[in-house]
Motif scaffolding. Sequence first.
Motif, PDB file in Angstrom:
ATOM      1  N   ALA A 134      -1.545  -3.226   4.828  1.00 39.65           N
ATOM      2  CA  ALA A 134      -2.788  -3.918   4.268  1.00 39.65           C
ATOM      3  C   ALA A 134      -3.028  -3.300   2.724  1.00 39.65           C
ATOM      4  O   ALA A 134      -3.183  -4.094   1.897  1.00 39.65           O
ATOM      5  CB  ALA A 134      -3.785  -3.782   5.220  1.00 39.65           C
ATOM      6  N   GLN A 135      -3.104  -2.149   2.785  1.00 42.72           N
ATOM      7  CA  GLN A 135      -3.374  -1.417   1.452  1.00 42.72           C
ATOM      8  C   GLN A 135      -2.303  -1.788   0.406  1.00 42.72           C
ATOM      9  O   GLN A 135      -2.559  -2.276  -0.789  1.00 42.72           O
ATOM     10  CB  GLN A 135      -3.503   0.192   1.677  1.00 42.72           C
ATOM     11  N   ARG A 136      -0.862  -1.879   0.794  1.00 45.23           N
ATOM     12  CA  ARG A 136       0.151  -2.354  -0.100  1.00 45.23           C
ATOM     13  C   ARG A 136      -0.206  -3.770  -0.567  1.00 45.23           C
ATOM     14  O   ARG A 136       0.059  -3.944  -1.617  1.00 45.23           O
ATOM     15  CB  ARG A 136       1.310  -2.008   0.566  1.00 45.23           C
ATOM     16  N   THR A 137      -0.356  -4.483   0.292  1.00 45.39           N
ATOM     17  CA  THR A 137      -0.595  -6.057   0.097  1.00 45.39           C
ATOM     18  C   THR A 137      -1.714  -6.334  -0.907  1.00 45.39           C
ATOM     19  O   THR A 137      -1.442  -6.951  -1.997  1.00 45.39           O
ATOM     20  CB  THR A 137      -0.761  -6.861   1.460  1.00 45.39           C
ATOM     21  N   GLU A 138      -2.688  -5.342  -0.652  1.00 44.57           N
ATOM     22  CA  GLU A 138      -4.033  -5.589  -1.609  1.00 44.57           C
ATOM     23  C   GLU A 138      -3.590  -5.200  -2.893  1.00 44.57           C
ATOM     24  O   GLU A 138      -4.140  -5.857  -4.035  1.00 44.57           O
ATOM     25  CB  GLU A 138      -5.014  -4.768  -0.664  1.00 44.57           C
ATOM     26  N   LEU A 139      -2.788  -3.893  -3.195  1.00 44.85           N
ATOM     27  CA  LEU A 139      -2.491  -3.355  -4.156  1.00 44.85           C
ATOM     28  C   LEU A 139      -1.868  -4.437  -5.113  1.00 44.85           C
ATOM     29  O   LEU A 139      -1.658  -4.750  -6.231  1.00 44.85           O
ATOM     30  CB  LEU A 139      -1.952  -2.095  -4.326  1.00 44.85           C
ATOM     31  N   ILE A 140      -0.651  -4.986  -4.324  1.00 45.31           N
ATOM     32  CA  ILE A 140       0.358  -5.921  -5.095  1.00 45.31           C
ATOM     33  C   ILE A 140      -0.741  -7.043  -5.647  1.00 45.31           C
ATOM     34  O   ILE A 140      -0.390  -7.425  -6.818  1.00 45.31           O
ATOM     35  CB  ILE A 140       1.253  -6.468  -4.007  1.00 45.31           C
ATOM     36  N   GLY A 141      -1.453  -7.624  -4.814  1.00 43.66           N
ATOM     37  CA  GLY A 141      -2.317  -8.635  -5.273  1.00 43.66           C
ATOM     38  C   GLY A 141      -3.273  -8.228  -6.491  1.00 43.66           C
ATOM     39  O   GLY A 141      -3.376  -8.932  -7.421  1.00 43.66           O
ATOM     40  N   GLN A 142      -3.910  -7.034  -6.413  1.00 43.13           N
ATOM     41  CA  GLN A 142      -4.588  -6.709  -7.600  1.00 43.13           C
ATOM     42  C   GLN A 142      -3.931  -6.426  -8.760  1.00 43.13           C
ATOM     43  O   GLN A 142      -4.471  -6.457  -9.871  1.00 43.13           O
ATOM     44  CB  GLN A 142      -5.427  -5.283  -7.146  1.00 43.13           C
ATOM     45  N   LEU A 143      -2.730  -5.816  -8.794  1.00 46.39           N
ATOM     46  CA  LEU A 143      -1.945  -5.620 -10.015  1.00 46.39           C
ATOM     47  C   LEU A 143      -1.377  -6.942 -10.529  1.00 46.39           C
ATOM     48  O   LEU A 143      -1.325  -7.245 -11.850  1.00 46.39           O
ATOM     49  CB  LEU A 143      -0.848  -4.675  -9.563  1.00 46.39           C
ATOM     50  N   LYS A 144      -1.024  -7.900  -9.647  1.00 44.90           N
ATOM     51  CA  LYS A 144      -0.760  -9.247 -10.115  1.00 44.90           C
ATOM     52  C   LYS A 144      -1.720  -9.981 -10.989  1.00 44.90           C
ATOM     53  O   LYS A 144      -1.458 -10.478 -11.956  1.00 44.90           O
ATOM     54  CB  LYS A 144      -0.293 -10.150  -8.669  1.00 44.90           C
ATOM     55  N   GLU A 145      -3.175  -9.587 -10.561  1.00 43.63           N
ATOM     56  CA  GLU A 145      -4.155 -10.215 -11.243  1.00 43.63           C
ATOM     57  C   GLU A 145      -4.168  -9.675 -12.688  1.00 43.63           C
ATOM     58  O   GLU A 145      -4.947 -10.351 -13.680  1.00 43.63           O
ATOM     59  CB  GLU A 145      -5.787  -9.996 -10.526  1.00 43.63           C
ATOM     60  N   LYS A 146      -3.826  -8.473 -12.813  1.00 44.29           N
ATOM     61  CA  LYS A 146      -3.640  -7.915 -14.161  1.00 44.29           C
ATOM     62  C   LYS A 146      -2.223  -8.203 -14.788  1.00 44.29           C
ATOM     63  O   LYS A 146      -1.869  -7.410 -15.908  1.00 44.29           O
ATOM     64  CB  LYS A 146      -3.822  -6.582 -14.140  1.00 44.29           C
ATOM     65  N   HIS A 147      -1.488  -8.782 -14.321  1.00 44.96           N
ATOM     66  CA  HIS A 147      -0.130  -9.392 -14.802  1.00 44.96           C
ATOM     67  C   HIS A 147       0.796  -8.082 -14.799  1.00 44.96           C
ATOM     68  O   HIS A 147       1.532  -8.139 -15.696  1.00 44.96           O
ATOM     69  CB  HIS A 147      -0.355  -9.796 -16.280  1.00 44.96           C
ATOM     70  N   ILE A 148       0.758  -7.456 -13.528  1.00 44.46           N
ATOM     71  CA  ILE A 148       1.633  -6.449 -13.562  1.00 44.46           C
ATOM     72  C   ILE A 148       2.515  -6.666 -12.039  1.00 44.46           C
ATOM     73  O   ILE A 148       1.971  -6.852 -11.246  1.00 44.46           O
ATOM     74  CB  ILE A 148       1.039  -4.948 -13.363  1.00 44.46           C
ATOM     75  N   GLN A 149       3.896  -6.855 -12.155  1.00 51.38           N
ATOM     76  CA  GLN A 149       4.574  -7.151 -11.245  1.00 51.38           C
ATOM     77  C   GLN A 149       4.846  -5.790 -10.439  1.00 51.38           C
ATOM     78  O   GLN A 149       5.795  -5.134 -10.968  1.00 51.38           O
ATOM     79  CB  GLN A 149       5.672  -7.985 -11.617  1.00 51.38           C
TER      80      GLN A 149
END
Length: 381
Positions: free
Chosen positions: A305-320
């Motif tokens: 869950a934490q990993r999925t959340e981090l992937i999403g938050q970074l994506k919002e800042k345009h980091i893949q």
Amino acid sequence: MIPFNKPFLSGKELDYIKDAVSLGKLSGNGQYTRKCHGFFQERYGFKKVLLTSSCTAALEMAAMLLNIEPGDEVIMPSYTFVSTANAFVLRGATIVFADSQPNHPGIDENKIEELITSKTKAIVPVHYGGVACDMDKIMAIAARHDLFVVEDAAQAIDGYYSGKDGIQRPLGGIGHLAAFSFHETKNIQCGEGGMLVINDERFMDRAEIIWEKGTNRTRFMRKEIDHYNWVDIGSSLLPSEITAAFLLAQLENLDDIQKKRKAIWQGYWRGLKDWAEANSIRVPAIPRYAGNNGHLFYLLCKNLAQRTELIGQLKEKHIQVVFHYLSLHKSPFYRGKHDGRMLPQSDRYSDCLLRLPFYFELTGKETEFIVQTLKTSKDQY
Ligand SMILES: *Cc1c(COP(=O)(O)O)cnc(C)c1O
């Protein structure tokens, strides 16, 4: 957008390809292939190397060389790329998956010996992220049980292992055979490419034959025989001279590439280690016997869950950012064939490992932005 990967380009690739084209010999095993072979032999002391069209192809060659047959068992980690296993499955082998180490995705050396049976033929350690497996232990187990060791060194160019004797050895130079990758996601790349390293002299002649579609054409090319013929099994495994020319342009820049990649790794590590610790996230552990070739940088999250959340938050800042392997023992293809043992560490890396952007052109400013974005991410888990 900060992508996860950008293939490195030295700028010389097209010049060398142009030259290869003008030489008029575009199939494999020409001048550029021999220059690439020479580079690895000189720099790492590898006695015999053969460029291949991929690391997958090199692993398939290894399985052919070891005469893997239906019923044979091959031990490897479940946390690895498909090709590590598929190459042996193609010859009919049964894969016996071992768990990863608790503090590193590499195979747990202490779990290997209990998996050996009278059918075991080989052990395939994978140097995850270019970080060495404990090769002294693995080679000793193999010697005790008369097994072969094939290093999956796909990610391990310029990686090292320091043995108990205090000698530092290049990864790929320790097992009987080893396979490297030059896929565009690796430190050195040519789009698709790979290499087989043959450390055991018993395999050197036959490797050339398998490489050339089961013929002794390589000896013919060296003018050792006056014609060539079909003498064994084999396949089409050589890359063309166009690929080899591209690869040489990369190899000539290996020192610069490695210097830059190690600096990126250090930037992430320095920036993130305290924050990670405070948040029950782990940064990569490098065992004392292993070097670090700057292939990748990952974070080990608390849970999925934490990993999925981090992937999403970074994506919002345009980091893949991306996750990596999914346990092979649970894959749709192999789960029905697996013997049912639980491999909790492998599953943990499947669920929790997060890879950060990592490529030559990544600037210090971008790394800093990624670090700050992570540090200000909201932890809801
Ligand atoms: C990349 C990779 C491979 C496959 O390499 P290709 O050159 O794409 O065939 C195999 N094993 C591991 C561990 C890898 O990382």
